[in-house]
Design a protein around this motif. Sequence first.
Motif, PDB file in Angstrom:
ATOM      1  N   MET A 225      45.829  42.610  42.179  1.00  0.00           N
ATOM      2  CA  MET A 225      44.914  41.664  41.537  1.00  0.00           C
ATOM      3  C   MET A 225      45.653  40.730  40.585  1.00  0.00           C
ATOM      4  SD  MET A 225      41.581  43.940  40.546  1.00  0.00           S
ATOM      5  CE  MET A 225      41.066  45.310  41.557  1.00  0.00           C
TER       6      MET A 225
ATOM      7  N   VAL B 278      39.365  33.779  44.606  1.00  0.00           N
ATOM      8  CA  VAL B 278      40.595  34.572  44.701  1.00  0.00           C
ATOM      9  C   VAL B 278      40.237  35.806  45.523  1.00  0.00           C
ATOM     10  CG1 VAL B 278      42.491  35.621  43.423  1.00  0.00           C
ATOM     11  CG2 VAL B 278      41.229  33.714  42.402  1.00  0.00           C
TER      12      VAL B 278
ATOM     13  N   LEU C  96      36.966  36.084  41.364  1.00  0.00           N
ATOM     14  CA  LEU C  96      37.837  37.173  41.814  1.00  0.00           C
ATOM     15  C   LEU C  96      37.035  38.196  42.605  1.00  0.00           C
ATOM     16  CD1 LEU C  96      40.615  38.640  41.715  1.00  0.00           C
ATOM     17  CD2 LEU C  96      39.810  39.739  39.600  1.00  0.00           C
TER      18      LEU C  96
ATOM     19  N   LEU D 110      45.525  36.656  40.506  1.00  0.00           N
ATOM     20  CA  LEU D 110      45.113  35.872  39.348  1.00  0.00           C
ATOM     21  C   LEU D 110      46.209  34.904  38.912  1.00  0.00           C
ATOM     22  CD1 LEU D 110      43.227  38.489  37.130  1.00  0.00           C
ATOM     23  CD2 LEU D 110      42.241  36.488  38.258  1.00  0.00           C
TER      24      LEU D 110
ATOM     25  N   SER E 149      34.149  37.767  38.125  1.00  0.00           N
ATOM     26  CA  SER E 149      34.669  38.836  38.971  1.00  0.00           C
ATOM     27  C   SER E 149      33.538  39.498  39.735  1.00  0.00           C
ATOM     28  CB  SER E 149      35.411  39.876  38.123  1.00  0.00           C
ATOM     29  OG  SER E 149      34.539  40.485  37.198  1.00  0.00           O
TER      30      SER E 149
END
Length: 453
Positions: A89, A12, A113, A93, A137
């Motif tokens: 963000m 992402v 992420l 997501l 992340s």
Amino acid sequence: MPTSTPVVAIPVVDTSYSMTTSNYVAITVIDTKAFLNNALPGDYIGVASYDTNGRVTYNLAQVDQNLTVPVTAAAAVQNLSFTGSCTNMGGGLQTAVNMLSSAPAGVNKGLVLLSDGYQNCGTNPLPLPAGTPPVYSCAMGPASDQNLMQQIATQSGGQYYYAPYVFNMMQIYNQIRAQTPAAQLLANGYKVAQAYDYLLIPATVSAGNDLGQFSVVWSDPNYTFTNGQPGLNQLSVTLVTPAGVVITPMPTLQGGAYVVFNIPNPAVGLWYIQIMYGGTTPQGLTGGAFEYAPSGNAAPLQLTVDAPAVVRKGQPITYHAHLTDDGKPITGQQIRALVTRPKLSQHSAIKAYASDLKNIKLPEETMDTIQHPDLAKLDLLYRQRLTEEDLLPHIKGGSILSAAKQGGYAGTIHETHEAGSYTIELEVTGFSDKSKTPFSRSHRFNVVVTDGD
């Protein structure tokens, strides 16, 4: 070779304009493409991206035997535009979670992420969207919202990572790939090739593995791959077997600035990734090595770590590494630790550079999306000065872990004087008496130190 334990992985990617001004675009694109090309037949991969809104960059698809899916996914990443006006963000997501609706049940799922900044528009990522799988992340650089990224990872059951510098990205991608059930990470090293350099990256393959995967990712796509003698603007990558034989396979997959070699039934022992560089300017590169055993015949060797996710400034970071063979401790090994810690926290830097920050003017068109003006000014000053001076430097230090009383190996970081992300990289090469095999393992993790105010 297909994997018996397929995974679903969706990067992402933050495509806000700050990624461009921070010079993160090239390496993010290269490393994300390389990560996708590490996928094996049977895995599922997709790509989401976000700035003002989240969007599907490449729909979730199962990797085919001919590996055309990673190639087309990488092409989609190549075409990303990093021009967004803000960082949503939560939108990114939610888009990735929606993409998982087409994934089969019972398969390990994860999101990766990436962000270099702060959430400043759209949907807050916390609370997490319903159905969010583990999120791995990665906070990119010292101006990122490390606390938020750590919370997203912890609350989702994932893992938080921090890239002190842009060139650490591929090491983090390699570590994330190692979270899959069938993969073991043998080597994960970053090196800088100097003019006409020769480098070796060692990786010890243990017994019983069905596949060895070796990869090299470099920073400048203008340098092309060869498996022979490199010419100017070329980089030669070959493999050295445990018998000392240099082999020159063509890559299983390759692209701009990366190559991946999948070697069936790799010989047990010490392999080397051999790199010859034909350039004249320094070239950063990351060498990674994995072993896979979908047959289940490999020695069950594991390097795992227990560490706190967060500690307060001034408190020590104490962590324990567990090296096991089929759950039984492997003792008498030497585990090396490299620690990277911030010299200045964001808060300390705002104080240290207060006089310079007074002269920083934020663009009028961005004022509506700026939640922390002082941090935004620090980020702008940091990027303006980066070619001349690193205003948010990091300190490195190494040690050998000691044997812990309760078993395993222990390490402690006492110098936690500044808030921020502390990176610990562990490496071990040894021999297991139980399985009668040599081995190597690499593991990277992060702990966030907070001000505790």
